[in-house]
Design a protein around this motif. Sequence first.
Motif, PDB file in Angstrom:
ATOM      1  N   CYS A  94       1.966  78.692  66.943  1.00  0.00           N
ATOM      2  CA  CYS A  94       1.757  77.604  65.985  1.00  0.00           C
ATOM      3  C   CYS A  94       2.900  76.604  66.086  1.00  0.00           C
ATOM      4  O   CYS A  94       4.052  76.978  66.315  1.00  0.00           O
ATOM      5  CB  CYS A  94       1.577  78.119  64.570  1.00  0.00           C
ATOM      6  SG  CYS A  94       3.085  78.474  63.690  1.00  0.00           S
ATOM      7  N   HIS A  96       4.140  74.853  63.825  1.00  0.00           N
ATOM      8  CA  HIS A  96       5.003  74.765  62.647  1.00  0.00           C
ATOM      9  C   HIS A  96       6.142  75.770  62.690  1.00  0.00           C
ATOM     10  O   HIS A  96       7.247  75.467  62.253  1.00  0.00           O
ATOM     11  CB  HIS A  96       4.180  74.993  61.370  1.00  0.00           C
ATOM     12  CG  HIS A  96       3.051  74.028  61.217  1.00  0.00           C
ATOM     13  ND1 HIS A  96       1.736  74.420  61.111  1.00  0.00           N
ATOM     14  CD2 HIS A  96       3.040  72.684  61.193  1.00  0.00           C
ATOM     15  CE1 HIS A  96       0.965  73.365  60.997  1.00  0.00           C
ATOM     16  NE2 HIS A  96       1.727  72.299  61.059  1.00  0.00           N
ATOM     17  N   HIS A  97       5.864  76.979  63.182  1.00  0.00           N
ATOM     18  CA  HIS A  97       6.872  78.039  63.144  1.00  0.00           C
ATOM     19  C   HIS A  97       7.175  78.618  64.523  1.00  0.00           C
ATOM     20  O   HIS A  97       8.068  79.452  64.649  1.00  0.00           O
ATOM     21  CB  HIS A  97       6.398  79.175  62.225  1.00  0.00           C
ATOM     22  CG  HIS A  97       6.088  78.740  60.817  1.00  0.00           C
ATOM     23  ND1 HIS A  97       4.819  78.384  60.414  1.00  0.00           N
ATOM     24  CD2 HIS A  97       6.892  78.556  59.740  1.00  0.00           C
ATOM     25  CE1 HIS A  97       4.845  78.035  59.138  1.00  0.00           C
ATOM     26  NE2 HIS A  97       6.092  78.120  58.704  1.00  0.00           N
ATOM     27  N   CYS A 165       2.373  83.555  61.527  1.00  0.00           N
ATOM     28  CA  CYS A 165       3.237  82.927  60.517  1.00  0.00           C
ATOM     29  C   CYS A 165       2.719  83.204  59.113  1.00  0.00           C
ATOM     30  O   CYS A 165       3.458  83.059  58.143  1.00  0.00           O
ATOM     31  CB  CYS A 165       3.362  81.424  60.767  1.00  0.00           C
ATOM     32  SG  CYS A 165       1.839  80.506  60.590  1.00  0.00           S
TER      33      CYS A 165
END
Length: 204
Positions: A94, A96-97, A165
């Motif tokens: 991902c 985002h993380h 995540c």
Amino acid sequence: MDAIVKNFPQTNRDSDRPSQQEAEEAVRVLLRWAGDDPTREGLLETPARVVKSYRELFSGYDMAAEDVLGRTFEEVAGYDDMVLVKDIPFFSHCEHHMVPIIGKAHVAYMPDGRVLGLSKIARVVEIYGRRLQTQETMTAQIARAIDDTLNPRGVAVMIEAEHMCMAMRGVQKQGSTTLTTTFTGTFKTEPADQARFMTMVRSR
Ligand SMILES: Nc1nc2c(ncn2[C@@H]2O[C@H](COP(=O)(O)OP(=O)(O)OP(=O)(O)O)[C@@H](O)[C@H]2O)c(=O)[nH]1
Ligand SMILES: [Zn+2]
């Protein structure tokens, strides 16, 4: 869908890439950030291993879907019904993380004279999976790549995935599955085609 794909070109030029030494140094910083000592024996080779594994895990930035989808076949005795490759396993990360997304992709199209090599569909999933992703973007990108290169009567893509995540950190909900779909052409305009895709994906 155009907007989604265009806003996420997701590739950089080789000249923008840091050197291997810089990348290894960044890993050493993160090891220290995690609370460990990068000079202890067990971690000495870790930055080099991480950088090497990043090359593999993010190899999708060095590949273009158009290259693998370029080869199509016409001699299929007039076959013009749905082609579905389902349960294509993939790993992604991902955006985002930067932790894993683990899932399966189901990809179908309605040919208009030409068909794709079946393995090429799985290769496209691999190309987009091996980049930093959101599930929505990846779903739209796979559909778009097939639509653009093959010009079929329709494309349907469904992805079901678990996001680490959400499982290992943050809200910590293990086992939840996210489903995303993109439909183009007849899969969008004909409810019966869309329903048949869903039934075939679900049948075991
Ligand atoms: N839409 C979408 N969201 C995703 C995907 N992968 C991860 N996310 C979400 O991205 C969001 C990032 O939210 P932020 O509030 O900026 O980050 P955060 O504080 O780490 O959020 P938490 O995960 O809730 O702790 C989270 O809700 C994730 O669950 C994806 O593929 N699609
Ligand atoms: Zn995430």
